[in-house]
Motif scaffolding. Structure first.
Motif, PDB file in Angstrom:
ATOM      1  N   GLY A  82       0.818  -1.200   0.000  1.00  0.00           N
ATOM      2  CA  GLY A  82       0.000   0.000   0.000  1.00  0.00           C
ATOM      3  C   GLY A  82       0.852   1.251   0.000  1.00  0.00           C
ATOM      4  N   TYR A  85      -9.574   8.194   0.724  1.00  0.00           N
ATOM      5  CA  TYR A  85      -8.988   9.500   1.001  1.00  0.00           C
ATOM      6  C   TYR A  85      -9.094   9.770   2.492  1.00  0.00           C
ATOM      7  N   ARG A  86      -7.979  10.117   3.112  1.00  0.00           N
ATOM      8  CA  ARG A  86      -7.930  10.396   4.540  1.00  0.00           C
ATOM      9  C   ARG A  86      -7.693  11.881   4.751  1.00  0.00           C
ATOM     10  N   GLU A 145      -4.349   0.375  -1.437  1.00  0.00           N
ATOM     11  CA  GLU A 145      -3.804  -0.835  -0.824  1.00  0.00           C
ATOM     12  C   GLU A 145      -4.252  -2.054  -1.619  1.00  0.00           C
ATOM     13  N   HIS A 190       0.071  12.516  -0.576  1.00  0.00           N
ATOM     14  CA  HIS A 190      -0.480  13.702   0.093  1.00  0.00           C
ATOM     15  C   HIS A 190      -1.076  14.651  -0.935  1.00  0.00           C
ATOM     16  N   ALA A 223      -4.704  12.757   2.355  1.00  0.00           N
ATOM     17  CA  ALA A 223      -3.899  11.868   1.529  1.00  0.00           C
ATOM     18  C   ALA A 223      -4.793  10.853   0.835  1.00  0.00           C
ATOM     19  N   ALA A 224      -4.461  10.544  -0.415  1.00  0.00           N
ATOM     20  CA  ALA A 224      -5.146   9.479  -1.159  1.00  0.00           C
ATOM     21  C   ALA A 224      -4.447   8.169  -0.837  1.00  0.00           C
ATOM     22  N   LEU A 225      -5.220   7.122  -0.578  1.00  0.00           N
ATOM     23  CA  LEU A 225      -4.679   5.828  -0.161  1.00  0.00           C
ATOM     24  C   LEU A 225      -4.995   4.751  -1.191  1.00  0.00           C
ATOM     25  N   GLU A 241       0.389   5.968   0.086  1.00  0.00           N
ATOM     26  CA  GLU A 241      -0.466   7.143   0.107  1.00  0.00           C
ATOM     27  C   GLU A 241       0.243   8.309  -0.561  1.00  0.00           C
TER      28      GLU A 241
END
Length: 66
Positions: free
Chosen positions: A22, A62-63, A35, A26, A31-33, A24
């Motif tokens: 995985g 997205y976090r 996995e 920024h 941040a786009a993730l 991410e």
């Protein structure tokens, strides 16, 4: 028809594998993730001969940082 299958008990253990990758990126306030997960195991017992259980999973999200 009305026949029962009876009781069956199988126990055993075997090896398998699990892998995850995985990362991410920024972007803006978060941040786009992404996995990827893969797993596999062999099931070779009396009731389930030459059977494999496996999964492939992709997660995208997205976090937001608070």
């Amino acid at each position: 028809g009305d026949e029962t299958f009876g009781k069956n008990f199988e126990t055993g253990g075997a090896g398998g594998f699990f892998g995850a990758l995985g990362g991410e990126l920024h972007l803006g306030p978060g941040a786009a993730l992404l996995e990827l997960q893969a797993s596999s195991a062999s099931i070779d017992q009396f009731m389930l001969r030459n059977t494999n259980a496996g999964a492939l999973s992709v997660s995208l999200g997205y976090r937001i940082f608070l």
